[in-house]
Each structure stands twice: as structure tokens, then as C-alpha cells.
Design a protein around this motif. Structure first.
Motif, PDB file in Angstrom:
ATOM      1  N   ASN A 249       0.827  -1.257   0.008  1.00 61.87           N
ATOM      2  CA  ASN A 249       0.075  -0.060  -0.071  1.00 61.87           C
ATOM      3  C   ASN A 249       0.819   1.154   0.022  1.00 61.87           C
ATOM      4  O   ASN A 249       0.799   1.926  -0.844  1.00 61.87           O
ATOM      5  CB  ASN A 249      -0.998  -0.101   1.181  1.00 61.87           C
ATOM      6  CG  ASN A 249      -2.101   1.058   0.854  1.00 61.87           C
ATOM      7  OD1 ASN A 249      -2.281   1.271  -0.084  1.00 61.87           O
ATOM      8  ND2 ASN A 249      -2.869   1.407   1.960  1.00 61.87           N
ATOM      9  N   CYS A 297      -7.811  -3.838   3.299  1.00 63.46           N
ATOM     10  CA  CYS A 297      -7.692  -2.411   3.349  1.00 63.46           C
ATOM     11  C   CYS A 297      -9.107  -1.807   3.183  1.00 63.46           C
ATOM     12  O   CYS A 297     -10.111  -2.461   2.659  1.00 63.46           O
ATOM     13  CB  CYS A 297      -7.192  -1.959   2.224  1.00 63.46           C
ATOM     14  SG  CYS A 297      -6.709  -0.052   2.128  1.00 63.46           S
ATOM     15  N   VAL A 298      -9.410  -0.567   3.899  1.00 67.13           N
ATOM     16  CA  VAL A 298     -10.496  -0.057   3.734  1.00 67.13           C
ATOM     17  C   VAL A 298     -10.964   0.240   2.418  1.00 67.13           C
ATOM     18  O   VAL A 298     -12.050   0.373   2.081  1.00 67.13           O
ATOM     19  CB  VAL A 298     -10.372   1.323   4.743  1.00 67.13           C
ATOM     20  CG1 VAL A 298      -9.534   2.133   3.958  1.00 67.13           C
ATOM     21  CG2 VAL A 298     -11.691   1.801   4.902  1.00 67.13           C
ATOM     22  N   GLY A 381      -7.122  -3.348   7.643  1.00 66.19           N
ATOM     23  CA  GLY A 381      -5.603  -3.145   6.943  1.00 66.19           C
ATOM     24  C   GLY A 381      -4.916  -2.144   7.686  1.00 66.19           C
ATOM     25  O   GLY A 381      -3.575  -2.206   7.989  1.00 66.19           O
ATOM     26  N   VAL A 382      -5.497  -0.836   7.773  1.00 64.16           N
ATOM     27  CA  VAL A 382      -4.503   0.439   8.152  1.00 64.16           C
ATOM     28  C   VAL A 382      -3.955   0.083   9.647  1.00 64.16           C
ATOM     29  O   VAL A 382      -3.289   0.762  10.145  1.00 64.16           O
ATOM     30  CB  VAL A 382      -5.577   1.665   7.980  1.00 64.16           C
ATOM     31  CG1 VAL A 382      -6.706   1.403   8.948  1.00 64.16           C
ATOM     32  CG2 VAL A 382      -4.744   2.721   8.168  1.00 64.16           C
TER      33      VAL A 382
END
Ligand SMILES: Nc1nc2c(c(=O)[nH]1)N[C@H]1C(S)=C(S)[C@@H](COP(=O)(O)O)O[C@H]1N2
Ligand SMILES: [Mo]
Length: 394
Positions: A249, A297-298, A381-382
């Protein structure tokens, strides 16, 4: 006497078409709204430094303990949120097209009830454009604006959902009536049926088929980023699709994390007191566990890999805080909102929660978080912080 121009003459428009599109859209938007608020809860927004929502407010809706199992829960939630949202776009556009004459209604306000209906519709259309727009821009990793996406998308959701509830409330009887009668209803002023319709160029069935095909196309172009498999190659609209099944990312270079050398130590702090520092070799000497876990991930993409490392619960024990109720994780990354995360008790103590040191049997690549990163099942994910430098248990 010259005829007034009548720009909205499609014979397809009418309460029946709008009701068909509206009821289908309602189902999809319902999924997007529910998964959106669930994602908000999964963030643990009121814990530690986790979120940007104003802190200290008393109104904390949708906060509950998001579970750390099954591990794919957040990937499913976010895959649905983003994929269903994108698939709904052609339907949303068709629905807006079907009610365009309303925008030019004359007289603009006929009664108090009509004013209420129009203000609600304005909030609804504005809210929809804002929510879909900010969501799609975020998924495309494109931020041309200066507000905070999470905050704006969250408050936007409240405006949009409130307007939606009011709109459905006022329109429900019209919809029921439209479904009950075979032909279009005779309408009063501001109706959707063109008084002087143009000859048809497509049937209503053909139009709905076209909308459906466009939705199918959107599905194929995006769903692969969360579903994976052969569809991943077809996910050309998704920046994390198109073939790469283990995307990075934010790279180390982007995060301004330089090459980490042998002098790196993981600092463990308990209640503000520094208790121990561990080198990578010392961490590798602790019991190692391996699990297949996703990063979800968002933004909707997800990937499952085999992670190995030390259980977070073992680290808490090692630091002398086996019953810690939360841990504040700090990255070597010098700045940015993603450099830290606060994990709740259930995330810290879940059996599969790891400080990962390797992935797929090899040393963690720098871009994936070398020397150590957080991997917690079902965590957004963040919060799987990369390049961990310090863990503070309380
Ligand atoms: N320190 C740090 N950790 C981070 C990030 C970051 O920018 N900085 N990005 C997070 C986000 S948003 C996601 S989705 C995952 C992605 O992990 P990957 O790059 O290894 O695929 O890492 C998370 N950990
Ligand atoms: Mo992310």
C-alpha cells in the motif's frame, strides 16, 4: 402560440420505472450503509489515537467490540462495501435520470409538504453524490481535496442515511401504488410521466437490461481486488487489482523509512516504563507461529498470505503485562496518521495476532514492514502497522 420546449420526453419515465430502480438501489445502498458503519466500528475509532472523529463526544454510535475472528470478516465487510458501492453506480445514475424532470419542477414549491420533500431530495442527491464521489476517489487513491476523508465520509453517511430514511418514508406509498398498477399512474403536477412523450427508442425492459449489464461490467472490473483468483486480473478499475496479488500500500520510501539495520530494537513499554528491548534475533528466538491471514484495506482490496512471527499475547507476557488491556503500536515512520495504532484487548490477545517477522517463509520485505509488523485477524488493514519500533502496553 409557440410551443414551450419539452426537454424530458422519454416515454420510459414514470413512477413505475423509478420504483423499480429505487427499490433495487435501496437494497444495494442498504448493504453499503450497513457495511460502512460496521467498518467504522471495526476501526475502534474512540480508542487511543485510532481515528480522526472528534474525541470526547458523548454520542458514540456503532461502537462495539469488533471480533478478531473469523479472520476474513473485515475483508468480507470491506469487499462488500466497496464492490456493492461501485456496482450500484450505474443504477444510481439511471435512478437520477429517471427523476430529472423533478429538478425543473414549476412552481418550485407548492406546499409545506412539497417543500419538505424537495429539501429531503436535495440532501439525498447531494449526499449520494458526495458519498459515492468521496468513496470512489478514495478507492482510486486520489485526494484532490483538503478535508479528511474518514471524517467527511462518516458525517456524509449520516446526512445521506437520514435523508434516505425520510425519502423512503414519503415515497413508500407511491412505490407500492406503482407496483400494484400495470400502467403508469395518472399524475398531478411535477409527475414523471412526460405529457407529450417522444416515440420510444428502447423498451423499459431493454433499458433495465442495459443498466444491469453496466452493473455486471462494474463488478467484473472491480470485484477481483477483494475476491482474488482469476477475477483479480480483470479488476482493471481497481488500483490494487490487475494481477498483483500481494500489493504494497505505502512503500517504505513513501513513508520515509530508510533501510533498517542490525541496531534496530523493538522497545516494549508497560504503563509508561520501558521494560525491555529486543533485537530481531531475540524475537526470532521466541516461539514462532504461522497463520494464513488477510490484509484487508478499507479501500476494498485484500490479500491472504502466510505470516510468521511472535504472538502479541506472548510479547505482552514477555514484557510482564500478560493482562494488558490495550497496546499502542508505534512505527519507525516519522510522520503520518498511519504510523500508529491502538489495539483493543480482544485484538491483542487473539490467538492468531502476530508481530510478523516473515511472510511466506521469507524475511519480511522492507515495503511490507521489515523488521516487524502487526498482523491481526479481521483487523482493518490500516491498523496492521508496518516497521514497528515500539509497543506500549497498558
Ligand atoms: N507504518 C505504516 N503502516 C501501515 C501503513 C502505513 O502507511 N504506514 N499502511 C497501512 C495500510 S492502509 C494497509 S492497507 C496495510 C497494507 O500492507 P501492505 O503494504 O504490506 O500490503 O499496511 C498498513 N500499515
Ligand atoms: Mo489500507
Amino acid at each position: 402560440m409557440p410551443e414551450l420546449p419539452q426537454p424530458w420526453r422519454s416515454p420510459l419515465r414514470g413512477p413505475r420505472l423509478t420504483s423499480i430502480l429505487g427499490s433495487m438501489l435501496l437494497v444495494l445502498v442498504g448493504v453499503v450503509a450497513v457495511t460502512g458503519f460496521l467498518s467504522h466500528a471495526a476501526y475502534n475509532p474512540y480508542l487511543g489515537h485510532n481515528a480522526v472523529i472528534p474525541r470526547g463526544q458523548d454520542f458514540k454510535p456503532f461502537t462495539f467490540t469488533w471480533p478478531a475472528s473469523p479472520s476474513w470478516l473485515y475483508a468480507l465487510n470491506q469487499g462488500l462495501h466497496v464492490t456493492v458501492g461501485i456496482v450500484a453506480v450505474p443504477l444510481l445514475l439511471a435512478k437520477l435520470w429517471s427523476v430529472i424532470p423533478r429538478l425543473f419542477e414549476f412552481p418550485p414549491v407548492r406546499s409545506v409538504a412539497h417543500l419538505f420533500e424537495r429539501v429531503t431530495a436535495l440532501a439525498l442527491v447531494g449526499g449520494a453524490i458526495f458519498q459515492f464521489g468521496t468513496g470512489i476517489f478514495d478507492v482510486q487513491l486520489y485526494y484532490p481535496w483538503h478535508f479528511n476523508f474518514v471524517e467527511a465520509h462518516y458525517y456524509g453517511a449520516w446526512v445521506f442515511c437520514s435523508a434516505l430514511v425520510l425519502h423512503v418514508g414519503t415515497k413508500f406509498p407511491v412505490m407500492v401504488k406503482a407496483f400494484r398498477t400495470r400502467r403508469e399512474l395518472l399524475e398531478g403536477p411535477g409527475g414523471l410521466v412526460a405529457p407529450d412523450p417522444a416515440p420510444p427508442t428502447i423498451s423499459r425492459r431493454g433499458f433495465l437490461g442495459g443498466v444491469g449489464a453496466a452493473m455486471g461490467g462494474m463488478f467484473i472490473l472491480t470485484a477481483g481486488q477483494s475476491i482474488g483468483g482469476p477475477l483479480r486480473k480483470a479488476a482493471l478499475l481497481a488500483p490494487r487489482g490487475g494481477g498483483d496479488d500481494f500489493p504494497v500500500n505505502k512503500t517504505a520510501a513513501f513513508a520515509k523509512v530508510g533501510r533498517v539495520d542490525a541496531s534496530w530494537r523493538l522497545k516494549l513499554v508497560v504503563n509508561g516504563r520501558h521494560v525491555v528491548s529486543l533485537s530481531r534475533a531475540e524475537l526470532l528466538a521466541l516461539p514462532q507461529r504461522s497463520y494464513d491471514l488477510p490484509i484487508a484495506c478499507v479501500e476494498g482490496w485484500s490479500t491472504t498470505q502466510r505470516w510468521s512471527g511472535v504472538r502479541l499475547a506472548d510479547l505482552a507476557r514477555h514484557a510482564g503485562a500478560p493482562n494488558a488491556s490495550q497496546v499502542q503500536v508505534e512505527s519507525l515512520q516519522p510522520a503520518g496518521a498511519f504510523r500508529q495504532t491502538t489495539l483493543a484487548a480482544n485484538e491483542l490477545h487473539a490467538e492468531q495476532s502476530l508481530l510478523a517477522l516473515s511472510v511466506n517463509g521469507a524475511e519480511l520485505p522492507l515495503d511490507h514492514g521489515f523488521p516487524a509488523r502487526i498482523i491481526v485477524p479481521a483487523l482493518p488493514g490500516v491498523h496492521n502497522t508496518k516497521w514497528v519500533g515500539e509497543m506500549r502496553f497498558t
